[in-house]
Design a protein around this motif. Structure first.
Motif, PDB file in Angstrom:
ATOM      1  N   VAL A   1       0.878  -1.062   0.391  1.00  0.00           N
ATOM      2  CA  VAL A   1       0.539  -0.012  -0.323  1.00  0.00           C
ATOM      3  C   VAL A   1       1.033   1.109  -0.377  1.00  0.00           C
ATOM      4  O   VAL A   1       2.439   1.470   0.536  1.00  0.00           O
ATOM      5  CB  VAL A   1      -1.282  -0.101   1.109  1.00  0.00           C
ATOM      6  N   ARG A   2       0.596   2.160  -0.399  1.00  0.00           N
ATOM      7  CA  ARG A   2       0.640   3.178  -0.960  1.00  0.00           C
ATOM      8  C   ARG A   2       1.253   4.683   0.034  1.00  0.00           C
ATOM      9  O   ARG A   2       1.719   6.168  -0.323  1.00  0.00           O
ATOM     10  CB  ARG A   2       1.036   3.868  -2.178  1.00  0.00           C
ATOM     11  N   THR A   3       0.251   3.758   1.238  1.00  0.00           N
ATOM     12  CA  THR A   3       0.241   5.274   2.065  1.00  0.00           C
ATOM     13  C   THR A   3       0.253   4.953   3.524  1.00  0.00           C
ATOM     14  O   THR A   3      -0.058   2.926   3.897  1.00  0.00           O
ATOM     15  CB  THR A   3      -1.059   5.772   2.228  1.00  0.00           C
ATOM     16  N   ASP A   4       0.141   4.858   4.809  1.00  0.00           N
ATOM     17  CA  ASP A   4       1.574   4.410   5.934  1.00  0.00           C
ATOM     18  C   ASP A   4      -0.100   4.264   6.778  1.00  0.00           C
ATOM     19  O   ASP A   4      -1.135   4.765   7.904  1.00  0.00           O
ATOM     20  CB  ASP A   4       1.612   5.692   6.965  1.00  0.00           C
ATOM     21  N   VAL A   5      -1.543   3.287   6.153  1.00  0.00           N
ATOM     22  CA  VAL A   5      -1.946   2.595   6.846  1.00  0.00           C
ATOM     23  C   VAL A   5      -2.009   2.137   8.562  1.00  0.00           C
ATOM     24  O   VAL A   5      -2.969   1.652   8.848  1.00  0.00           O
ATOM     25  CB  VAL A   5      -2.968   0.755   5.646  1.00  0.00           C
ATOM     26  N   SER A   6      -0.758   2.153   9.050  1.00  0.00           N
ATOM     27  CA  SER A   6      -0.675   1.995  10.274  1.00  0.00           C
ATOM     28  C   SER A   6      -0.182   2.910  11.278  1.00  0.00           C
ATOM     29  O   SER A   6       1.305   2.552  11.656  1.00  0.00           O
ATOM     30  CB  SER A   6       0.709   0.501   9.908  1.00  0.00           C
ATOM     31  N   LEU A   7      -0.540   4.006  10.745  1.00  0.00           N
ATOM     32  CA  LEU A   7      -0.346   5.457  11.277  1.00  0.00           C
ATOM     33  C   LEU A   7       0.119   4.792  12.589  1.00  0.00           C
ATOM     34  O   LEU A   7       0.955   5.831  13.290  1.00  0.00           O
ATOM     35  CB  LEU A   7      -0.698   6.664  10.786  1.00  0.00           C
ATOM     36  N   GLY A   8      -1.360   5.200  12.694  1.00  0.00           N
ATOM     37  CA  GLY A   8      -1.645   4.876  14.488  1.00  0.00           C
ATOM     38  C   GLY A   8      -0.784   5.160  15.358  1.00  0.00           C
ATOM     39  O   GLY A   8      -1.092   6.688  15.529  1.00  0.00           O
ATOM     40  N   SER A   9      -0.276   5.263  17.022  1.00  0.00           N
ATOM     41  CA  SER A   9       0.714   5.581  17.236  1.00  0.00           C
ATOM     42  C   SER A   9       1.338   7.038  17.420  1.00  0.00           C
ATOM     43  O   SER A   9       1.120   7.465  18.273  1.00  0.00           O
ATOM     44  CB  SER A   9       0.501   5.195  18.771  1.00  0.00           C
ATOM     45  N   ARG A  10       1.679   6.880  15.720  1.00  0.00           N
ATOM     46  CA  ARG A  10       2.881   7.998  14.827  1.00  0.00           C
ATOM     47  C   ARG A  10       2.336   9.280  14.713  1.00  0.00           C
ATOM     48  O   ARG A  10       2.451   9.946  14.318  1.00  0.00           O
ATOM     49  CB  ARG A  10       3.137   7.427  14.341  1.00  0.00           C
ATOM     50  N   VAL A  11       0.156   9.375  15.000  1.00  0.00           N
ATOM     51  CA  VAL A  11      -0.319  10.656  14.764  1.00  0.00           C
ATOM     52  C   VAL A  11       0.183  11.370  15.724  1.00  0.00           C
ATOM     53  O   VAL A  11       0.531  13.042  15.772  1.00  0.00           O
ATOM     54  CB  VAL A  11      -1.897  10.388  14.917  1.00  0.00           C
ATOM     55  N   SER A  12       0.978  11.217  17.300  1.00  0.00           N
ATOM     56  CA  SER A  12       1.319  11.907  17.974  1.00  0.00           C
ATOM     57  C   SER A  12       2.375  12.997  17.576  1.00  0.00           C
ATOM     58  O   SER A  12       2.745  14.173  18.179  1.00  0.00           O
ATOM     59  CB  SER A  12       1.730  11.774  19.359  1.00  0.00           C
ATOM     60  N   GLU A  13       3.532  12.393  16.422  1.00  0.00           N
ATOM     61  CA  GLU A  13       4.543  13.110  15.628  1.00  0.00           C
ATOM     62  C   GLU A  13       3.877  14.337  15.097  1.00  0.00           C
ATOM     63  O   GLU A  13       4.314  15.041  14.800  1.00  0.00           O
ATOM     64  CB  GLU A  13       5.310  11.977  15.573  1.00  0.00           C
TER      65      GLU A  13
END
Length: 266
Positions: A158-170
């Protein structure tokens, strides 16, 4: 931007907040007055927001006019067409700008977060899945291992970060948001007797390979033709086992999808 059908969104998001809404506590919904739900899709989150913030005006925004038509019909809330990175609102238009499963489907999620910060006078929030940590249990043993294999190949393709999860805080910190907090919510989906129409349709899609084919583009980026064909054949065989167990009334499946609810102050 990855696009989804109304049927897919309703199937994957329906009932997500039915068990508990504790993870939404930091959104301070009872005290909100103007809420913008960006990437609202068919309005599943917007309905929850309206329930929890009875004194607020909730407006849904989405780039897909077909999804907006469904959201308008099913929620009776206000909706507007718009791009998440160029919201059609003035600065400080809402005291909460929120999205659910949107950033993980955008090629540049940081641009959207910056736009959320511009449009909000108080809070920005994102509810994003950690698709790499999905857990599955099934009475069809092969389903568990196959889903893991397909998920790993899909995440690689996949070409997007579909496991973004907890990294949203960054992303929130980079946008200049402060007092950033994260709570984890687990969406639990259970299939067990008596099966409803959606359960039967899901089994059919597995047995025919149609469900597998929805992810063909992503899977072919990481699998050879031979690997793709072999995995699809195994998937269909597994699906037939699911159908057989459902006919016997013995099929059970449980899936847990972790979502991180991240909130930051403007």
């Amino acid at each position: 931007m990855r696009r989804f059908s109304a049927e897919y969104l309703e199937r994957t998001r329906d009932g997500m907040w039915g068990d508990s809404r504790e993870a939404l506590a930091d959104l301070d919904l009872p005290n909100r007055r103007r809420i913008l739900d960006v990437g609202c899709g068919t309005g599943e989150l917007a309905r929850v927001l309206a329930d929890e913030a009875p004194d607020a005006q909730v407006v849904g925004v989405d780039a897909d006019p077909q999804l907006l038509r469904v959201a308008r019909e099913q929620t009776e809330l206000s909706v507007v067409a718009g791009d998440a990175t160029r919201l059609p609102v003035v600065d400080d238009a809402a005291d909460l700008v929120v999205c659910q499963a949107l950033l993980s489907n955008l090629p540049d999620p940081s641009a959207a977060v910056s736009e959320f910060e511009r449009a909000s006078s108080e809070l920005v929030a994102a509810v994003e899945p950690d698709n790499a940590s999905v857990g599955v249990d099934s009475t069809v043993d092969r389903e568990v291992t196959l889903e893991r294999s397909v998920r790993e190949a899909y995440l690689d393709g996949v070409r997007t970060d579909v496991s973004l999860g907890s990294r949203v805080s960054e992303l929130f910190a980079d946008a200049g948001l402060s007092e950033i907090r994260t709570r984890r919510h687990h969406q639990r989906k259970v299939v067990e007797p008596p099966y409803d129409e959606a359960d039967v349709e899901s089994a059919r899609l597995k047995a025919t390979g149609e469900g597998f084919d929805r992810y063909e583009a992503e899977l072919r980026r990481t699998l050879s033709d031979a690997e793709f064909d072999a995995l699809r054949a195994e998937w269909r065989e597994m699906g037939r086992s699911v159908v057989d167990q459902m006919q016997q009334g013995s099929y059970r499946r449980a899936e847990v999808v972790p979502f991180d609810v991240t909130v930051g102050r403007v």
